[in-house]
Enzyme design. Structure first.
Site, mmCIF file in Angstrom:
data_model
loop_
_atom_site.group_PDB
_atom_site.id
_atom_site.type_symbol
_atom_site.label_atom_id
_atom_site.label_comp_id
_atom_site.label_asym_id
_atom_site.label_seq_id
_atom_site.Cartn_x
_atom_site.Cartn_y
_atom_site.Cartn_z
ATOM 1 N N HIS A 60 30.917 31.534 48.700
ATOM 2 C CA HIS A 60 31.213 31.763 47.012
ATOM 3 C C HIS A 60 31.168 30.233 47.005
ATOM 4 O O HIS A 60 32.252 30.205 46.921
ATOM 5 C CB HIS A 60 31.877 32.703 46.670
ATOM 6 C CG HIS A 60 31.420 33.609 46.998
ATOM 7 N ND1 HIS A 60 31.347 34.878 45.933
ATOM 8 C CD2 HIS A 60 32.464 35.481 47.770
ATOM 9 C CE1 HIS A 60 30.833 35.863 46.379
ATOM 10 N NE2 HIS A 60 31.694 36.484 47.576
ATOM 11 N N CYS A 71 26.801 36.315 48.464
ATOM 12 C CA CYS A 71 26.827 36.848 48.801
ATOM 13 C C CYS A 71 26.440 38.161 48.231
ATOM 14 O O CYS A 71 25.039 38.704 48.703
ATOM 15 C CB CYS A 71 28.419 37.365 47.745
ATOM 16 S SG CYS A 71 29.307 38.645 49.510
ATOM 17 N N GLU A 98 30.926 29.411 44.345
ATOM 18 C CA GLU A 98 31.062 29.187 42.632
ATOM 19 C C GLU A 98 33.172 29.027 42.760
ATOM 20 O O GLU A 98 33.419 29.118 41.666
ATOM 21 C CB GLU A 98 30.690 30.128 41.677
ATOM 22 C CG GLU A 98 30.643 31.307 41.995
ATOM 23 C CD GLU A 98 30.247 31.942 43.364
ATOM 24 O OE1 GLU A 98 29.487 31.776 44.648
ATOM 25 O OE2 GLU A 98 30.457 33.174 43.759
#
Ligand code: GLN
Length: 220
Positions: free
Chosen positions: A186, A83, A188
């Site tokens: 994302h 991002c 993560e």
């Protein structure tokens, strides 16, 4: 269990640093925070987290990280940006701020906050080139998309061509150029470690392909 030697830095000026460290640990690689040029010099690879690219750019300038980081990337250090991290890695940003600086490690033009207000944040299942195990659930938060990708850039994922995607259908949201990887979303933030695993493979086995300026980079 971690492997000896290799250590991945996570740029820790702002953004979702902890989540990336957790994902790296899940893939078995050691990580450390990078806030200063001396810390950058110690790492084998770098993750640029999600957050706010204009703020990160300012903080990188203030920390004297911009030039050393550009130099490491030019020498082929593996890097992954999610991002805001993707925005920083591209050569040009649209809808950025006038003082926003680019690391120019990816021959791509990225549009900041591209999905607009109505779909500021959303999730979608994406086909992601080269990832085993089927589509990946992608979390987009005020995400960019890649507006133009150069000839040496591999497109790994696009927004699905479904009516609900509206004008975002088909937009590029994951790219790779040599040992630099970037996603508009994302990974993560989900438990799915496949994108981090792909990056960790890039760190463990740097490509030995010969390179021609920005087109294909040899890693490290
Ligand atoms: N919109 C942010 C920016 O411009 C990126 C958002 C994110 O990283 N989740 O940097």
């Amino acid at each position: 269990m971690t492997e000896n030697g290799l250590i991945v830095g996570v740029l820790a000026l702002q953004g979702d640093v902890r989540e990336h460290r957790r994902a790296l640990a899940g893939c078995g690689l050691r990580s450390t925070l990078v806030r200063r040029p001396e810390e950058l010099a110690e790492v084998d690879a770098l993750i640029l987290p999600g957050g706010e690219s204009t703020t990160m750019s300012r903080l990188m300038v203030a920390a004297d990280l911009m030039e050393p980081l550009r130099a490491r990337l030019a020498k082929g250090m593996p890097a992954y940006g999610s991002c805001a991290g993707m925005i920083l890695l591209c050569r040009e940003v649209l809808d950025g701020t006038p003082d926003q600086r680019q690391l120019a490690a990816l021959d791509a033009v990225v549009r900041r906050n591209a999905f607009g207000r109505q779909v500021d944040s959303f999730e979608a299942d994406l086909d992601f080139g080269g990832l085993p195990g089927g589509p990946i659930r992608a979390v987009f938060i005020r995400a960019p998309w890649v507006e133009q990708a150069g000839a040496g850039v591999e497109v790994l994922a696009r927004v699905p061509e479904v009516p609900a995607a509206g004008s975002a259908a088909g937009r590029i949201v994951a790219i790779r150029q040599g040992c630099v990887l970037a996603t508009a979303f994302h990974p993560e933030l989900t438990g799915d470690r496949r994108v981090h695993q792909l990056f960790c493979e890039m760190v463990r086995k740097p490509s030995e392909a010969p390179h021609e300026d920005m087109r294909v980079r040899a890693c490290r």
